[in-house]
Motif scaffolding. Structure first.
Motif, mmCIF file in Angstrom:
data_model
loop_
_atom_site.group_PDB
_atom_site.id
_atom_site.type_symbol
_atom_site.label_atom_id
_atom_site.label_comp_id
_atom_site.label_asym_id
_atom_site.label_seq_id
_atom_site.Cartn_x
_atom_site.Cartn_y
_atom_site.Cartn_z
ATOM 1 N N SER A 148 -3.057 5.997 23.828
ATOM 2 C CA SER A 148 -4.445 5.956 24.304
ATOM 3 C C SER A 148 -5.300 6.872 23.444
ATOM 4 C CB SER A 148 -4.543 6.372 25.771
ATOM 5 O OG SER A 148 -4.375 7.769 25.899
ATOM 6 N N LEU A 149 -6.614 6.720 23.576
ATOM 7 C CA LEU A 149 -7.537 7.567 22.824
ATOM 8 C C LEU A 149 -7.472 9.022 23.272
ATOM 9 C CD1 LEU A 149 -10.658 5.192 22.750
ATOM 10 C CD2 LEU A 149 -9.166 5.766 20.821
ATOM 11 N N ASP A 150 -6.964 9.251 24.463
ATOM 12 C CA ASP A 150 -6.852 10.611 24.963
ATOM 13 C C ASP A 150 -5.903 11.453 24.116
ATOM 14 O OD1 ASP A 150 -8.580 10.013 27.015
ATOM 15 O OD2 ASP A 150 -6.980 9.482 28.423
ATOM 16 N N ARG A 190 -10.013 -5.412 8.857
ATOM 17 C CA ARG A 190 -8.667 -4.863 9.055
ATOM 18 C C ARG A 190 -8.224 -4.911 10.514
ATOM 19 N NH1 ARG A 190 -7.100 -1.262 4.978
ATOM 20 N NH2 ARG A 190 -8.033 -1.903 3.010
ATOM 21 N N GLY A 191 -9.144 -5.214 11.416
ATOM 22 C CA GLY A 191 -8.786 -5.244 12.830
ATOM 23 C C GLY A 191 -8.703 -3.874 13.459
ATOM 24 N N LEU A 192 -9.264 -2.854 12.803
ATOM 25 C CA LEU A 192 -9.206 -1.488 13.323
ATOM 26 C C LEU A 192 -10.349 -1.189 14.278
ATOM 27 C CD1 LEU A 192 -8.230 0.254 9.982
ATOM 28 C CD2 LEU A 192 -6.768 0.009 12.005
ATOM 29 N N ILE A 193 -11.475 -1.891 14.124
ATOM 30 C CA ILE A 193 -12.590 -1.734 15.048
ATOM 31 C C ILE A 193 -13.053 -3.117 15.492
ATOM 32 C CG2 ILE A 193 -13.339 0.431 13.992
ATOM 33 C CD1 ILE A 193 -15.659 -1.141 12.696
ATOM 34 N N VAL A 194 -13.881 -3.133 16.527
ATOM 35 C CA VAL A 194 -14.349 -4.408 17.070
ATOM 36 C C VAL A 194 -15.755 -4.216 17.645
ATOM 37 C CG1 VAL A 194 -13.427 -3.981 19.390
ATOM 38 C CG2 VAL A 194 -13.696 -6.338 18.571
ATOM 39 N N THR A 205 -9.731 -0.599 18.246
ATOM 40 C CA THR A 205 -8.912 -1.647 18.839
ATOM 41 C C THR A 205 -7.525 -1.116 19.214
ATOM 42 O OG1 THR A 205 -7.993 -2.312 16.701
ATOM 43 C CG2 THR A 205 -10.083 -3.337 17.378
ATOM 44 N N PRO A 206 -6.768 -1.885 19.991
ATOM 45 C CA PRO A 206 -5.375 -1.502 20.265
ATOM 46 C C PRO A 206 -4.557 -1.385 18.972
ATOM 47 C CG PRO A 206 -6.102 -3.143 21.845
ATOM 48 C CD PRO A 206 -7.197 -3.042 20.820
ATOM 49 N N TYR A 207 -4.909 -2.197 17.971
ATOM 50 C CA TYR A 207 -4.203 -2.121 16.687
ATOM 51 C C TYR A 207 -4.413 -0.753 16.034
ATOM 52 C CZ TYR A 207 -3.068 -3.116 11.800
ATOM 53 O OH TYR A 207 -2.538 -3.078 10.525
ATOM 54 N N PHE A 208 -5.603 -0.189 16.196
ATOM 55 C CA PHE A 208 -5.897 1.150 15.683
ATOM 56 C C PHE A 208 -4.934 2.162 16.296
ATOM 57 C CE2 PHE A 208 -8.057 5.125 16.917
ATOM 58 C CZ PHE A 208 -8.248 5.705 15.681
ATOM 59 N N LEU A 209 -4.769 2.089 17.624
ATOM 60 C CA LEU A 209 -3.849 3.007 18.302
ATOM 61 C C LEU A 209 -2.420 2.786 17.831
ATOM 62 C CD1 LEU A 209 -5.252 2.830 21.952
ATOM 63 C CD2 LEU A 209 -5.522 4.704 20.318
ATOM 64 N N SER A 220 -13.677 4.997 4.324
ATOM 65 C CA SER A 220 -13.250 4.206 5.474
ATOM 66 C C SER A 220 -12.607 5.093 6.539
ATOM 67 C CB SER A 220 -12.266 3.121 5.035
ATOM 68 O OG SER A 220 -12.882 2.192 4.180
ATOM 69 N N LEU A 221 -11.790 6.037 6.101
ATOM 70 C CA LEU A 221 -11.122 6.933 7.049
ATOM 71 C C LEU A 221 -12.142 7.803 7.793
ATOM 72 C CD1 LEU A 221 -8.070 8.056 4.888
ATOM 73 C CD2 LEU A 221 -8.013 6.582 6.909
ATOM 74 N N GLU A 222 -13.140 8.297 7.051
ATOM 75 C CA GLU A 222 -14.155 9.139 7.686
ATOM 76 C C GLU A 222 -14.980 8.339 8.684
ATOM 77 O OE1 GLU A 222 -16.382 10.779 4.501
ATOM 78 O OE2 GLU A 222 -14.758 12.075 3.802
ATOM 79 N N THR A 223 -15.336 7.113 8.308
ATOM 80 C CA THR A 223 -16.111 6.255 9.209
ATOM 81 C C THR A 223 -15.291 5.900 10.439
ATOM 82 O OG1 THR A 223 -17.347 5.322 7.353
ATOM 83 C CG2 THR A 223 -17.339 4.053 9.400
ATOM 84 N N LEU A 224 -14.024 5.600 10.244
ATOM 85 C CA LEU A 224 -13.137 5.268 11.355
ATOM 86 C C LEU A 224 -13.019 6.444 12.323
ATOM 87 C CD1 LEU A 224 -11.257 3.194 12.622
ATOM 88 C CD2 LEU A 224 -9.426 4.023 11.122
ATOM 89 N N ALA A 225 -12.971 7.656 11.787
ATOM 90 C CA ALA A 225 -12.882 8.844 12.636
ATOM 91 C C ALA A 225 -14.138 8.996 13.494
ATOM 92 C CB ALA A 225 -12.683 10.087 11.770
ATOM 93 N N VAL A 226 -15.309 8.767 12.894
ATOM 94 C CA VAL A 226 -16.565 8.869 13.643
ATOM 95 C C VAL A 226 -16.579 7.858 14.782
ATOM 96 C CG1 VAL A 226 -19.068 8.582 13.537
ATOM 97 C CG2 VAL A 226 -17.872 9.777 11.690
ATOM 98 N N ILE A 227 -16.155 6.630 14.493
ATOM 99 C CA ILE A 227 -16.133 5.587 15.523
ATOM 100 C C ILE A 227 -15.145 5.940 16.624
ATOM 101 C CG2 ILE A 227 -15.591 3.158 15.979
ATOM 102 C CD1 ILE A 227 -16.533 2.551 13.114
ATOM 103 N N ALA A 228 -13.972 6.424 16.236
ATOM 104 C CA ALA A 228 -12.934 6.739 17.218
ATOM 105 C C ALA A 228 -13.390 7.803 18.203
ATOM 106 C CB ALA A 228 -11.664 7.192 16.492
ATOM 107 N N TYR A 229 -14.111 8.817 17.709
ATOM 108 C CA TYR A 229 -14.483 9.937 18.562
ATOM 109 C C TYR A 229 -15.841 9.777 19.237
ATOM 110 C CZ TYR A 229 -10.536 12.694 16.878
ATOM 111 O OH TYR A 229 -9.279 13.158 16.612
ATOM 112 N N ARG A 230 -16.660 8.836 18.746
ATOM 113 C CA ARG A 230 -17.999 8.698 19.315
ATOM 114 C C ARG A 230 -18.261 7.309 19.895
ATOM 115 N NH1 ARG A 230 -18.505 13.326 20.148
ATOM 116 N NH2 ARG A 230 -19.797 14.825 19.035
#
Length: 209
Positions: free
Chosen positions: A183-185, A152-156, A172-176, A116-126
């Motif tokens: 911000s994602l920056d 989990r509300g981490l992606i949408v 999502t904002p919850y992810f941040l 899940s963490l690896e997938t979340l990282a891919v989504i966050a950066y791409r």
């Protein structure tokens, strides 16, 4: 000389025909069958797609979906049917968002797995990114992991891509909030270590080859 295309010994065997779907033999019939499908789909499906798969007239499918939506509202169910880009899917009802949010924020769910963490990282950066592209980067099927991250509300879901209408995902904002970022920056410089878009496209092509 005999043409191999005309030789019955070399002809491809006929494809097996799928047995007709007998919805009348199922408890609840077509109505319950449509409801069951809408409960498990990962992406919104159109009335036309449902009608084709279940061998039903499209107007009948549309009428059943609208009936279900009205009944869910009358019964004050925690979920509802929503139409997004002409596709239908079951979603939690906005009225109960505070309860869902509290459950997630209170950490009632187990910690995220490495997958899940690896997938979340891919989504966050791409992001925005489709599941096929995520799978190409990670080299494994990510359907189940994506569902977990959505829950989990981490992606949408943030739209669709191309003619095929592949769903695109973003954070999502919850992810941040969970990462303590504004911000994602502020994400660490990990993006250079992920495959470029053309490499991902090649991996996807190989997967369909």
């Amino acid at each position: 000389m005999t043409d191999e295309r005309d030789d019955p010994r070399t002809a491809d065997p006929p494809a097996e025909e799928q047995p007709a779907l007998d919805l009348d033999a199922m408890p609840g019939g077509a109505r319950s069958a449509i409801e069951a499908v809408l409960m498990v789909v990962d992406q919104p499906v159109t009335a036309h797609e449902l009608a084709t798969a279940l061998e039903l007239p499209e107007p009948d499918v549309t009428e059943i979906i609208e009936q279900l939506e009205r009944e869910y509202a009358q019964q004050q169910r925690g979920f509802t049917l929503r139409c997004i880009n002409q596709g239908w899917r079951v979603y939690s009802r906005p009225d109960y968002a505070p309860a869902v949010e509290k459950f997630l924020l209170d950490g009632q769910q187990a910690k995220l797995t490495q997958a899940s963490l690896e997938t979340l990282a891919v989504i966050a950066y791409r992001q925005p990114i489709s599941r096929s592209r995520i799978s190409a980067v990670r080299g494994v099927n990510v359907d189940g992991v994506v569902r977990t991250l959505l829950t989990r509300g981490l992606i949408v879901e943030i739209g669709t891509e191309g003619e095929q209408g592949a769903m695109l995902y973003g954070t999502t904002p919850y992810f941040l909030q969970r990462l303590g970022l504004s911000s994602l920056d502020e994400l660490p410089a990990l993006a250079p270590y992920l495959p470029d878009a053309d490499v991902v496209d090649e991996l996807i092509a190989q997967g369909h080859g």
